[in-house]
Structures are given as structure tokens and as C-alpha cells.
Design a protein around this motif. Structure first.
Motif, PDB file in Angstrom:
ATOM      1  N   CYS A  76       5.096   5.593   6.684  1.00  0.00           N
ATOM      2  CA  CYS A  76       6.286   5.194   7.294  1.00  0.00           C
ATOM      3  C   CYS A  76       7.455   6.220   6.989  1.00  0.00           C
ATOM      4  O   CYS A  76       8.085   6.465   7.829  1.00  0.00           O
ATOM      5  CB  CYS A  76       6.748   3.925   7.050  1.00  0.00           C
ATOM      6  N   ASN A 129       7.962  -7.405   6.780  1.00  0.00           N
ATOM      7  CA  ASN A 129       8.239  -8.066   8.073  1.00  0.00           C
ATOM      8  C   ASN A 129       6.969  -8.253   8.740  1.00  0.00           C
ATOM      9  O   ASN A 129       6.505  -9.331   9.423  1.00  0.00           O
ATOM     10  CB  ASN A 129       9.259  -7.534   8.953  1.00  0.00           C
ATOM     11  N   GLY A 130       6.020  -6.973   8.918  1.00  0.00           N
ATOM     12  CA  GLY A 130       4.684  -7.193   9.469  1.00  0.00           C
ATOM     13  C   GLY A 130       3.937  -8.251   8.812  1.00  0.00           C
ATOM     14  O   GLY A 130       3.007  -9.203   9.258  1.00  0.00           O
ATOM     15  N   GLN A 179       0.825   3.306   3.040  1.00  0.00           N
ATOM     16  CA  GLN A 179       1.517   2.670   4.370  1.00  0.00           C
ATOM     17  C   GLN A 179       3.076   3.377   4.084  1.00  0.00           C
ATOM     18  O   GLN A 179       3.679   3.626   4.959  1.00  0.00           O
ATOM     19  CB  GLN A 179       1.329   1.299   4.279  1.00  0.00           C
ATOM     20  N   LYS A 239       4.997 -11.948   9.812  1.00  0.00           N
ATOM     21  CA  LYS A 239       5.095 -11.962  11.291  1.00  0.00           C
ATOM     22  C   LYS A 239       4.781 -13.377  11.687  1.00  0.00           C
ATOM     23  O   LYS A 239       5.364 -14.283  12.406  1.00  0.00           O
ATOM     24  CB  LYS A 239       4.313 -10.989  12.008  1.00  0.00           C
ATOM     25  N   ASN A 265       0.874  -1.054   0.071  1.00  0.00           N
ATOM     26  CA  ASN A 265      -0.021  -0.010  -0.001  1.00  0.00           C
ATOM     27  C   ASN A 265       1.010   1.204  -0.098  1.00  0.00           C
ATOM     28  O   ASN A 265       1.592   1.425   0.851  1.00  0.00           O
ATOM     29  CB  ASN A 265      -0.923   0.072   1.372  1.00  0.00           C
ATOM     30  N   SER A 320      12.809   4.394   2.091  1.00  0.00           N
ATOM     31  CA  SER A 320      11.903   3.466   1.318  1.00  0.00           C
ATOM     32  C   SER A 320      12.151   2.097   1.438  1.00  0.00           C
ATOM     33  O   SER A 320      11.123   1.127   1.729  1.00  0.00           O
ATOM     34  CB  SER A 320      11.947   3.917  -0.178  1.00  0.00           C
ATOM     35  N   LEU A 340       9.887  -2.865   6.729  1.00  0.00           N
ATOM     36  CA  LEU A 340       9.064  -3.151   8.251  1.00  0.00           C
ATOM     37  C   LEU A 340       7.759  -3.543   7.568  1.00  0.00           C
ATOM     38  O   LEU A 340       7.171  -4.389   8.374  1.00  0.00           O
ATOM     39  CB  LEU A 340       8.675  -1.431   8.515  1.00  0.00           C
ATOM     40  N   ILE A 341       6.995  -3.209   6.598  1.00  0.00           N
ATOM     41  CA  ILE A 341       5.784  -3.561   6.228  1.00  0.00           C
ATOM     42  C   ILE A 341       5.744  -4.939   5.943  1.00  0.00           C
ATOM     43  O   ILE A 341       4.936  -5.694   6.254  1.00  0.00           O
ATOM     44  CB  ILE A 341       5.297  -2.678   5.077  1.00  0.00           C
TER      45      ILE A 341
END
Lengths: 485, 248
Positions: free
Chosen positions: A438, A454-455, A434, A458, A431, A445, A451-452
Motif C-alpha cells: 500500500c 477497514n477491509g 500488505q 468490512k 501483514n 503508514s 485501509l487494511i
């Protein structure tokens, strides 16, 4: 005795053949002749000083291999493989041929090691720098080996096990993946180079993550890995395979077979991080990784759990599976597969429910970027006797950019009316909002994508052993570098 | 601090900001009020650098730098903060981990070491308490299943942790009940000092009762049509946008 004599003869013969082919006969630089025929199989067996029964087993597998067509069900674009064009055995390089220090290693690789936080000594080993035989992790390994043998745990190379524990090998090798399963399985059975053997005796809980302290040793298992893990009654073992650091290998064709056997009340947890060279951004030169992994829950109340993070290889073809024979047995599959640039992955699992009240859980996260294609392919099969069996499957795909593909191909076959099967699947694009959010908080970037994603992964990553999980998270971010912006 | 000159900006070839001038000095709080579609949110996105917005002409100077040349993350690390009208949900990412990542991104930009884990825990705890954010919330995934009020408090928490020099609050009051509105406003007021500035974007005068602005601007059709002090907000509340715009 006869077997040994014959092997010696074979080695001698092959030694003279070597000359004919122009290969050096020096012991530290041995390669099998190029190509694949019975002599190749004999050469490998002889190099490993194997007993005759093992050679016969290999030769039989080779015959089977010749009869089988290559599997073609995967959504992969595999260039026609000329099996005669490969080398099937080469002994590890001698110290004198290796780079002398890290200064001689490609700085890009070193940068990745640094990002992953890999200790210096380990970096040297991974990149093939000549290192003294005595160094920290070896002594650590020795300490743990003592601890393991005190508990009766066998943990050694499969080559060693063939010689030292022939009864266990004869009983279990090929018992989960029959030689005739498909051509890659047969190929591996014929020419496997090395791998691990683990036996956990009845009632023993293995106190360490196997191969956490040994993973460096596992690097040289080469292109045709063969691993066999047997957990006897009431035992437990967690096994780690692979390495987050990018591994280069001059051998393009890899075909591993891994067999797990869990007897009554036993549990095996098998975690993999695969980061073989994926080829350049145009897809040239990457590794073909054709892996057969299968576990049998033979005993009642047994459990096998696969966790995999697949980020490397040009082509990944892999379906770690569970055969749930024992009543109340459990199978789990947690997978993250990341494909970037021109990579292709067709991966998933098979859960075969045979025993009563068996349950399985599948969580698959596929991430596709660049021009890559990522397919989840899974089979849930419930036999007529597997009453009250349950499966839960969740397949999520994440797309980054608009030139990649995600595909989900679930096969569900149930011959039982009181079983419960659930399947959930989602496909989404990363997205933009999103990412913007961040980055507005100061993340660049690449960190934002990391981060996204890895989320998103998870649920799978949390099943990895702790120290591996941290590295895997960094790996997820690194694999997607350059995919956005 | 922030100096916007004759700014024109479009999205998908449609000009939304049509020659906007605004100058905000250190220590000042400016309120930007306007009806729907007047360009309020677009201005906040253009200033923070969101993709898809085209700058047609004009300039934006931030602390002596050409803001429009900086990447989104650079603008943030230079001290520009946007409190989102609709904060994004990031599944699988624990709120406290996100906060730490953001703090460390800024520290890295400033050439500082990463924040010490204990120091971070203390800092977040005290800031969260000030905003009546429960410690439990920090363990949840960022903004996932947060109520509208919780999301807005989260924005203010992030703002107070990053301690920006220039904060833009995009309709932070929307969707807040009166208690949450008070808490959020107090959070903002605590941060106010002579070295930072705020641009508070809102439809209603209500928020401005709690966050007293030094200046009030009215935006209509992509331009500031009238500027004044707090009394302009009261006048607006009384007369409505249409009439105020007419008298401009």
C-alpha cells in the motif's frame, strides 16, 4: 397525588441536605452527594420527579445490588471499584459554565472532529460549547417528531416515558434484563439517569433511523443509560446509539442497560458506535464501560440484529445478546472491537435458542494494537425444544505489533440433536507485506493500516446505516493512529 | 533520472548487493537479467524502501534527491513505481477503491484536489479496457482470487494510473501465458515516452522481445557483471548465465 407530594418533600429535604454537603442549590448545577446509598437512589428519583412505584423499583434494585458480587468472568484487569467514590447524578452544566467557543477546546479534539468530517454546529455541541437553543438540528428534530407521532411512534426520554406511559414501562422495563441478573445490571436499575424509550405500534415501519437526527440529544444521557425499545407485531425500527466523535465525560464509571423486545414478525436493528475516552497512552483516566444489552425475540418470526463498533473506553465489558423465544426468530451480532495502547475489551454475545427453527449469526472482528487486550466471549445455547435451530459464528482477530493480545472464548451448549452449530475462528497479524504494498502506492503508514483494517472489518461495517458507516470507517483508521512505525 | 553508485545492501546481516552501479537516464528502458539469488529482487526492494534491508554503503540519486532518505510512500509519490512479482491480496478492499485511494495519495502529495468521481470512473474504464481488464474485476477485492495473469495486469493498470517517472518491473513476465504477456507488454509500451524510464527485471529474454530495452545488464552475485544492448540478451539466451559471467 401522594407520590407527587412525597417527591416534593424529598426534594425539599435533599435541598437542605445539599447545604450540609456544601453543594450549590442552584437548579442548573445539581449533583447528588458523593457515594451510593438509599438516599442517592431517592435523590435521583426525586430529581426526576418519578412516581412512587418507580422509586420502589429502584430501591428494590439497590437491595439486590448490595447482595450481588461483581461479575468476574471477563479477562479484564479491573481495578477494585469503590462505589462510594463516585457521583451518581449531576444535572447538565449550565450555559454559563460551558466554553464560549471552539477556541477554548483542546486542539487535538478539534483535529479529530475535522478528520471525521463533523459539521461545525455539531462540533460545538459535542465539545460542550454553549449554543443557542434554536439551531438547525433542533428544528429538524421537531419536524421528525411530528412525523413520528403521526404514525403513533413513541420516541422520548425514559424519564418522560415513566411519567407519560407508565403501563408500557411497568410491563416491559426489566423484563429482558432482570434486576438480579448481575451487579452492574442491578446498579443501573437503581441509579439509571436517563436514556431513550421507543415504542413502534403494530404494523408500523419506522421511516427514519431513530437518533440519526437526534444523536446530539442523546449525549447527555450520562453515565447510567437506560434504554427500552418495544417493537409491536409486524413493525420495524432501526436505532442508532452513540457517536463517532470522541466523547469525554468526567464520570469514569458507566453502566448502561438496554432492553429490546420484538413481538411477532417485528424487527429491531440496533447499531452502536462507542468512542468514549480510552485514557492516555499509559491507560490513565479512561472510562469503564460496563454495558448490559439484551434483546428478546418474543414473537414468532421476529428478528433482532446488533451491530457495534467499539473503539473507545479504557475497559469495555459488553455482551449484546438475543433470547430467541419465538419460533423461526433470528438473532444477529456484528461486532468490531478495536483496542489500542492500554485498552481492554471483553465483548461478545449470547444467543439463547428457545423457539423452534431459530437461527443466529455472529460475526466478530477484534483488532488489537499497542499493549491492548481484546477478548471475544460468546455463548451459543440451544434448548432442548429448539429443534432445527442453527448458529453460525465467525471470530477473526487481527494483531498489530507484538505486545498486544487477542483471545477467543466461545461457549457452545446444545441440548438438541437436530441443531446445527458452526464456529470459525482466525487470528492473524497485520501483514508487513500488505503495508509495504500500500505504501509503495503512495499511502502513508496510517492510511495503509486504516485501509487494511477497514477491509478486515468490512463484513461488519456494511451492516451499519450508510451515513454512519462512512464515519465509522474513518474512526477505525483514527483509532489505530500511531500503532505502526 | 536514477543513479546508483557502489551500492551495498544486506538483509539479516547477509550482504546481497555487493557494489552495484547503474545509471538510468530519462526516456531509457534498461533490462536487468540474472539467475536466481543474484540480487535482482533485492535491488527492487532496496530502491523502493522495503523494511528489513540495510544499506551498508553507496548512494542512490533519484531526480536529484537522495532516494535512500525518503520513506516508502514518499518515493512512490516522487514517481518511483514497483510492479510486484507477487502482488499482495487485500481482503475487503474493493479494487477500484484502492486505485482511487492511490491516485488521491499522489494528488495530495502534489498539492492537487482529490480526483472527481466521474473523471476517475472514465479514466479507470479506459485504462482497464486497454489492458483487457473487465469492469467486474474492479469491483472485486484487490488481488483476492485473481489469477496470476490478472494480478500482473492489475499491476500494470496501477502503473498506468499513477503514471510514474521511474518504473521497476520485477519479473512481471513470470506466470504469464503468451496472450497475457502481449497485453502486459503493450501496456508498458504505451506508457513509454521520453520523460519516463523503466527498469525491467527478468530471467528470460522472452519479455524483451515485446518490451525492447535500450540497455541490458547482467547481474551476478550482487554486481552488474556485463552491460550491453539488446544483443546481449540474445547472447545470454544462447550461452546461459554461467558462461556469460565467466567471459565478463
Amino acid at each position: 397525588m401522594a407520590a407527587t407530594e412525597q417527591t416534593i418533600k424529598q426534594v425539599n429535604n435533599l435541598g437542605s441536605n445539599d447545604y450540609k454537603y456544601g453543594f450549590s442549590t442552584e437548579i442548573d448545577d445539581i449533583k447528588s452527594p458523593k457515594g451510593l446509598n438509599e438516599d442517592t437512589v431517592k435523590f435521583i428519583s426525586a430529581q426526576k420527579n418519578e412516581p412512587e412505584w418507580m422509586l420502589e423499583w429502584r430501591l428494590n434494585a439497590f437491595k439486590v445490588f448490595n447482595k450481588l458480587p461483581e461479575p468476574n468472568w471477563a479477562k479484564l484487569n479491573i481495578p477494585k471499584i469503590n462505589f462510594q467514590d463516585y457521583y451518581y447524578y449531576s444535572s447538565p452544566k449550565s450555559l454559563k459554565d460551558k466554553p464560549k467557543s471552539l477556541d477554548e477546546i483542546d486542539p487535538d479534539i478539534l483535529k479529530t472532529y475535522e478528520k471525521l468530517g463533523i459539521p461545525l454546529q455539531e462540533q460545538k455541541l459535542l465539545s460542550g460549547v454553549a449554543v443557542d437553543a434554536v439551531f438547525d438540528s433542533v428544528s429538524v428534530a421537531t419536524t421528525y417528531k411530528k412525523q413520528l407521532s403521526d404514525l403513533g411512534i413513541i420516541f422520548c426520554s425514559i424519564s418522560e416515558a415513566i411519567k407519560t406511559y407508565p403501563d408500557l414501562i411497568k410491563k416491559y422495563l426489566g423484563s429482558v434484563i432482570p434486576v438480579s441478573d448481575h451487579s452492574f445490571a442491578a446498579l443501573n436499575s437503581a441509579v439509571f439517569t436517563d436514556g431513550s424509550f421507543v415504542y413502534i405500534p403494530e404494523g408500523v415501519r419506522c421511516p427514519v433511523e431513530l437518533s440519526t437526527y437526534f444523536r446530539i440529544n442523546a449525549i447527555n444521557t450520562g453515565q447510567f443509560e437506560r434504554t427500552l425499545i418495544v417493537a409491536d407485531k409486524d413493525s420495524y425500527v432501526s436505532y442508532l446509539e452513540g457517536c463517532t466523535a470522541p466523547m469525554r465525560d468526567e464520570n469514569q464509571l458507566h453502566a448502561a442497560n438496554v432492553e429490546l423486545i420484538a413481538l411477532e414478525n417485528a424487527e429491531i436493528k440496533y447499531s452502536t458506535v462507542q468512542n468514549w475516552y480510552p485514557g492516555d497512552s499509559e491507560g490513565k483516566g479512561g472510562i469503564y464501560n460496563f454495558v448490559t444489552k439484551r434483546g428478546a425475540c418474543r414473537g414468532n418470526n421476529s428478528k433482532i440484529s446488533w451491530t457495534q463498533v467499539e473503539t473507545g473506553s479504557a475497559i469495555t465489558w459488553k455482551y449484546p445478546s438475543c433470547i430467541l423465544q419465538g419460533d423461526n426468530s433470528k438473532g444477529e451480532f456484528y461486532s468490531v472491537a478495536i483496542t489500542n495502547n492500554r485498552q481492554q475489551a471483553d465483548t461478545g454475545t449470547k444467543m439463547i435458542h428457545i423457539g423452534k427453527n431459530t437461527s443466529s449469526k455472529i460475526i466478530s472482528k477484534g483488532i488489537s494494537a499497542g499493549y491492548a487486550n481484546n477478548t471475544y466471549r460468546g455463548l451459543v445455547n440451544i434448548h432442548s425444544k429448539a429443534s432445527k435451530s442453527r448458529n453460525f459464528t465467525q471470530c477473526d482477530s487481527l494483531l498489530i505489533g507484538n505486545k498486544c493480545g487477542a483471545h477467543t472464548v466461545p461457549y457452545i451448549e446444545s441440548s438438541n440433536s437436530d441443531s446445527m452449530i458452526e464456529h470459525e475462528a482466525t487470528t492473524s497479524k497485520i501483514n508487513e507485506d500488505q503495508l509495504f504494498y500500500c505504501m509503495q502506492r503512495g499511502l502513508n503508514s496510517e492510511d495503509a493500516v486504516g485501509l487494511i483494517v477497514n477491509g478486515f472489518c468490512k463484513e461488519v461495517l456494511q451492516h451499519l446505516p450508510m451515513e454512519f458507516a462512512v464515519e465509522a470507517q474513518k474512526l477505525v483508521a483514527i483509532s489505530l493512529e500511531g500503532s505502526v512505525g | 533520472m536514477l543513479n546508483i553508485k557502489d551500492l551495498k545492501a544486506s538483509i539479516e546481516d547477509k550482504q546481497i548487493i555487493k557494489g552495484l552501479d547503474l545509471s538510468i537516464n530519462k526516456g531509457e528502458v534498461h533490462a536487468l537479467m540474472g539467475p536466481n539469488g543474484s540480487g535482482k529482487s533485492t535491488l527492487s526492494y532496496v530502491l523502493s524502501g522495503k523494511e528489513g534491508y540495510e544499506i551498508d554503503s553507496g548512494s542512490v540519486d533519484f531526480k536529484g534527491k537522495n532516494l535512500l532518505e525518503l520513506d516508502v510512500d514518499e518515493r512512490s509519490n516522487e514517481g518511483l513505481f514497483l510492479a510486484f512479482q507477487y502482488p499482495m491480496e487485500i481482503p475487503g478492499v474493493q479494487t477500484s477503491f484502492f486505485l482511487k485511494t492511490a491516485i488521491n495519495a499522489k494528488r495530495k502529495y502534489q498539492g492537487l484536489e482529490e480526483i472527481d468521481a466521474l473523471e476517475f470512473a472514465k479514466l479507470v474504464k479506459s485504462k482497464a479496457e486497454e489492458l483487457s481488464i473487465s469492469p467486474d474485476m474492479l469491483k472485486r477485492d484487490l488481488n483476492v482470487n485473481y489469477s496470476g495473469g490478472e494480478k500482473k495486469k492489475q499491476e500494470i493498470l496501477q502503473m498506468s494510473l499513477l503514471n510514474p517517472e521511474m518504473a521497476i518491473l520485477d519479473e512481471t513476465d513470470s506466470g504469464l501465458d503468451i496472450d497475457a504477456l502481449k497485453i502486459v507488454s503493450e501496456g508498458v509500451n504505451k506508457l513509454r515516452n521520453e520523460n519516463n524510464s523503466f527498469l525491467v527485471i527478468t530471467h528470460y529474454q522472452r519479455l524483451l522481445n515485446y518490451i525492447k530495452p535500450d540497455f541490458v545488464h547482467i547481474i551476478a552475485d550482487g554486481k552488474i557483471v556485463k552491460s550491453g544492448n539488446f544483443s546481449l540478451a540474445l547472447e545470454l539466451e544462447e550461452k546461459g548465465y554461467e558462461e556469460i559471467s565467466k567471459t565478463a
